[in-house]
Design an enzyme around this catalytic site. Structure first.
Site, PDB file in Angstrom:
ATOM      1  N   LYS A 164      -0.556   4.959   4.410  1.00  0.00           N
ATOM      2  CA  LYS A 164      -1.491   4.040   5.084  1.00  0.00           C
ATOM      3  C   LYS A 164      -1.019   3.768   6.502  1.00  0.00           C
ATOM      4  CE  LYS A 164      -4.077  -0.255   4.587  1.00  0.00           C
ATOM      5  NZ  LYS A 164      -5.385   0.366   4.874  1.00  0.00           N
TER       6      LYS A 164
ATOM      7  N   HIS B 161       0.845  -1.206   0.000  1.00  0.00           N
ATOM      8  CA  HIS B 161       0.000   0.000   0.000  1.00  0.00           C
ATOM      9  C   HIS B 161       0.878   1.252   0.000  1.00  0.00           C
ATOM     10  CE1 HIS B 161      -3.437  -2.552   1.269  1.00  0.00           C
ATOM     11  NE2 HIS B 161      -4.162  -1.597   0.726  1.00  0.00           N
ATOM     12  N   HIS B 162       0.236   2.361  -0.314  1.00  0.00           N
ATOM     13  CA  HIS B 162       0.892   3.679  -0.316  1.00  0.00           C
ATOM     14  C   HIS B 162       1.506   4.004   1.052  1.00  0.00           C
ATOM     15  CE1 HIS B 162      -2.576   5.402   1.849  1.00  0.00           C
ATOM     16  NE2 HIS B 162      -3.300   4.595   1.096  1.00  0.00           N
TER      17      HIS B 162
HETATM   18  P1  NAD Z   1      -7.254   9.878   5.016  1.00  0.00           P
HETATM   19  O1  NAD Z   1      -6.353  10.040   6.200  1.00  0.00           O
HETATM   20  O2  NAD Z   1      -6.877  10.490   3.706  1.00  0.00           O
HETATM   21  O3  NAD Z   1      -8.729  10.443   5.383  1.00  0.00           O
HETATM   22  C1  NAD Z   1      -9.343  10.312   6.643  1.00  0.00           C
HETATM   23  C2  NAD Z   1     -10.137  11.585   6.919  1.00  0.00           C
HETATM   24  O4  NAD Z   1     -10.855  11.406   8.145  1.00  0.00           O
HETATM   25  C3  NAD Z   1      -9.223  12.818   7.093  1.00  0.00           C
HETATM   26  O5  NAD Z   1      -9.691  13.911   6.311  1.00  0.00           O
HETATM   27  C4  NAD Z   1      -9.306  13.120   8.594  1.00  0.00           C
HETATM   28  O6  NAD Z   1      -9.218  14.522   8.870  1.00  0.00           O
HETATM   29  C5  NAD Z   1     -10.670  12.546   8.970  1.00  0.00           C
HETATM   30  N1  NAD Z   1     -10.673  12.125  10.372  1.00  0.00           N
HETATM   31  C6  NAD Z   1      -9.950  11.115  10.920  1.00  0.00           C
HETATM   32  N2  NAD Z   1     -10.173  11.039  12.243  1.00  0.00           N
HETATM   33  C7  NAD Z   1     -11.073  12.021  12.539  1.00  0.00           C
HETATM   34  C8  NAD Z   1     -11.706  12.456  13.745  1.00  0.00           C
HETATM   35  N3  NAD Z   1     -11.453  11.854  14.925  1.00  0.00           N
HETATM   36  N4  NAD Z   1     -12.591  13.492  13.697  1.00  0.00           N
HETATM   37  C9  NAD Z   1     -12.845  14.097  12.484  1.00  0.00           C
HETATM   38  N5  NAD Z   1     -12.259  13.759  11.317  1.00  0.00           N
HETATM   39  C10 NAD Z   1     -11.389  12.715  11.347  1.00  0.00           C
HETATM   40  O7  NAD Z   1      -7.484   8.317   4.864  1.00  0.00           O
HETATM   41  P2  NAD Z   1      -8.099   7.525   3.611  1.00  0.00           P
HETATM   42  O8  NAD Z   1      -6.998   7.029   2.760  1.00  0.00           O
HETATM   43  O9  NAD Z   1      -9.209   8.329   3.015  1.00  0.00           O
HETATM   44  O10 NAD Z   1      -8.680   6.233   4.347  1.00  0.00           O
HETATM   45  C11 NAD Z   1      -9.658   6.361   5.376  1.00  0.00           C
HETATM   46  C12 NAD Z   1      -9.937   4.979   5.975  1.00  0.00           C
HETATM   47  O11 NAD Z   1     -10.509   4.130   4.978  1.00  0.00           O
HETATM   48  C13 NAD Z   1      -8.667   4.250   6.467  1.00  0.00           C
HETATM   49  O12 NAD Z   1      -9.010   3.497   7.604  1.00  0.00           O
HETATM   50  C14 NAD Z   1      -8.323   3.332   5.297  1.00  0.00           C
HETATM   51  O13 NAD Z   1      -7.552   2.217   5.653  1.00  0.00           O
HETATM   52  C15 NAD Z   1      -9.708   2.941   4.854  1.00  0.00           C
HETATM   53  N6  NAD Z   1      -9.839   2.462   3.476  1.00  0.00           N
HETATM   54  C16 NAD Z   1     -10.716   1.445   3.264  1.00  0.00           C
HETATM   55  C17 NAD Z   1     -10.972   0.976   2.001  1.00  0.00           C
HETATM   56  C18 NAD Z   1     -12.015  -0.106   1.800  1.00  0.00           C
HETATM   57  O14 NAD Z   1     -12.281  -0.533   0.663  1.00  0.00           O
HETATM   58  N7  NAD Z   1     -12.662  -0.569   2.868  1.00  0.00           N
HETATM   59  C19 NAD Z   1     -10.293   1.533   0.912  1.00  0.00           C
HETATM   60  C20 NAD Z   1      -9.386   2.583   1.136  1.00  0.00           C
HETATM   61  C21 NAD Z   1      -9.185   3.044   2.438  1.00  0.00           C
END
Ligand code: NAD
Length: 238
Positions: free
Chosen positions: A152, A148-149
Site C-alpha cells: 500500500k 495494511h499490506h
Molecule cells: P494496484 O497497484 O494493485 O493497482 C493499480 C493499477 O492501476 C495497476 O495495475 C497500475 O498499472 C494501474 N495504474 C496506476 N497508475 C496508472 C496510470 N497512470 N496509467 C495507467 N494505469 C495506471 O493497487 P490496488 O491495490 O488495486 O489499489 C488501487 C487503488 O485503490 C489504491 O489507491 C488503493 O489505496 C485503493 N483502494 C481503495 C479501496 C476502497 O475501498 N476505496 C480498497 C482497496 C484499495
C-alpha cells in the site's frame, strides 16, 4: 454491502483493471453478475481478458454507461475530467488524492454522478456513524490505528483520514494523526481507541478480503447510473 441491486447489466470501463482491486472487480462482476466490464485502462495489459487501453482518452464513451476507478492519484485527475466531459458517472476508490483532486470531483459532480469513497465497505460506513457516540466522552484521549499490506502506497490510509474527520466532528477538536502500520498481506484493519485513566474503549473493523471493496464498488456502479448529477457517498446506496 447488502443492498437492492438494479437488474440492469450496465456496461463498465474499469480503470486500473490489472491491479489487485481491478482483478477482484473483474472476478466478482462475472461471478455475481454485477455489471458487464467491457474495457479497461491500465499501463499493464499482460494476461488481460478484456480490451485494455493505455490511457482513458482511447476509450469510446458511447460504448459504456459507467466508469469504475481503482488506480492511482497520478491517473485520477484525468479520469475525473474524462467523466465530466463525456457525462459518464464515476465510482472511484482511489486513495492518496490531493485537495486539487477533491475540487475536480466537486466540479464534475455539477454535471454527472460521482461516488468517490476511500472505503467501499458497509462496515466502515456504519462505523463512521457509530463514532458519533464519542461526543459523550469527548474529554477522553483518542487514537486511530490502521494496518495494511506492505504494497500500500498511501500512509495513513484514506479510510483512516475519513474516520479521523468523523471522530473530530464528534468530539469537536483536532486529534493526533492516525498511525499507519504496513506489513504482510493485511487487506485493511482500522481501530479507533478512546482512553481515559479508568477505562479503554476500542472499535475495530477488519476487511477479510478485497471482495468487500469490489462488491461495494460494483453495487454503487449499478445504482449510480440511474441517479442525476451530484456527489454521493456509500450511505446513499445502502
Ligand atoms: P494496484 O497497484 O494493485 O493497482 C493499480 C493499477 O492501476 C495497476 O495495475 C497500475 O498499472 C494501474 N495504474 C496506476 N497508475 C496508472 C496510470 N497512470 N496509467 C495507467 N494505469 C495506471 O493497487 P490496488 O491495490 O488495486 O489499489 C488501487 C487503488 O485503490 C489504491 O489507491 C488503493 O489505496 C485503493 N483502494 C481503495 C479501496 C476502497 O475501498 N476505496 C480498497 C482497496 C484499495
Amino acid at each position: 454491502m447488502s443492498a437492492k441491486v438494479s437488474t440492469k447489466n450496465h456496461k463498465i470501463c474499469l480503470i486500473g483493471c490489472s491491479g489487485r482491486m481491478g482483478q477482484e472487480i473483474q472476478r466478482l462482476a462475472q461471478s455475481m453478475g454485477l455489471g458487464k466490464i467491457i474495457c479497461g485502462v491500465d499501463t499493464n495489459s499482460h494476461q488481460a481478458s478484456l480490451p485494455v487501453k493505455n490511457t482513458i482518452d482511447q476509450i469510446n464513451a458511447q460504448d459504456i454507461d459507467v466508469v469504475i476507478d481503482f488506480s492511482s492519484p497520478e491517473l485520477f485527475g484525468k479520469v475525473v475530467q474524462w467523466c465530466a466531459k463525456h457525462k459518464k458517472p464515476l465510482v472511484s476508490g482511489t486513495t492518496g488524492i490531493q485537495e486539487n483532486h477533491k475540487k475536480m470531483l466537486a466540479a464534475a459532480a455539477q454535471s454527472v454522478g460521482i461516488a468517490w469513497a476511500p472505503n467501499m465497505s458497509l462496515g466502515i460506513a456504519t462505523l463512521r456513524k457509530a463514532l458519533a457516540v464519542f461526543s459523550q466522552i469527548k474529554e477522553f484521549d483518542f487514537q486511530i490505528e490502521e494496518f495494511h499490506h506492505n504494497k500500500k502506497k498511501d500512509n495513513p490510509s484514506g479510510t483512516a483520514l475519513l474516520l479521523q474527520n468523523s471522530l473530530q466532528e464528534a468530539v469537536g477538536r483536532g486529534l493526533p494523526a492516525p498511525i499507519g502500520i504496513r506489513g504482510g498481506g493485511i487487506f485493511g484493519t482500522h481501530k479507533v481507541w478512546a482512553m481515559s485513566d479508568e477505562e479503554v474503549l476500542m472499535f475495530e473493523h477488519q476487511a477479510l478480503n478485497r471482495g468487500v471493496f469490489a462488491k461495494g464498488a460494483l453495487i454503487v456502479a449499478q445504482q449510480i447510473v440511474a441517479k442525476g448529477p451530484g456527489s454521493y457517498g456509500i450511505d446513499d446506496f445502502i
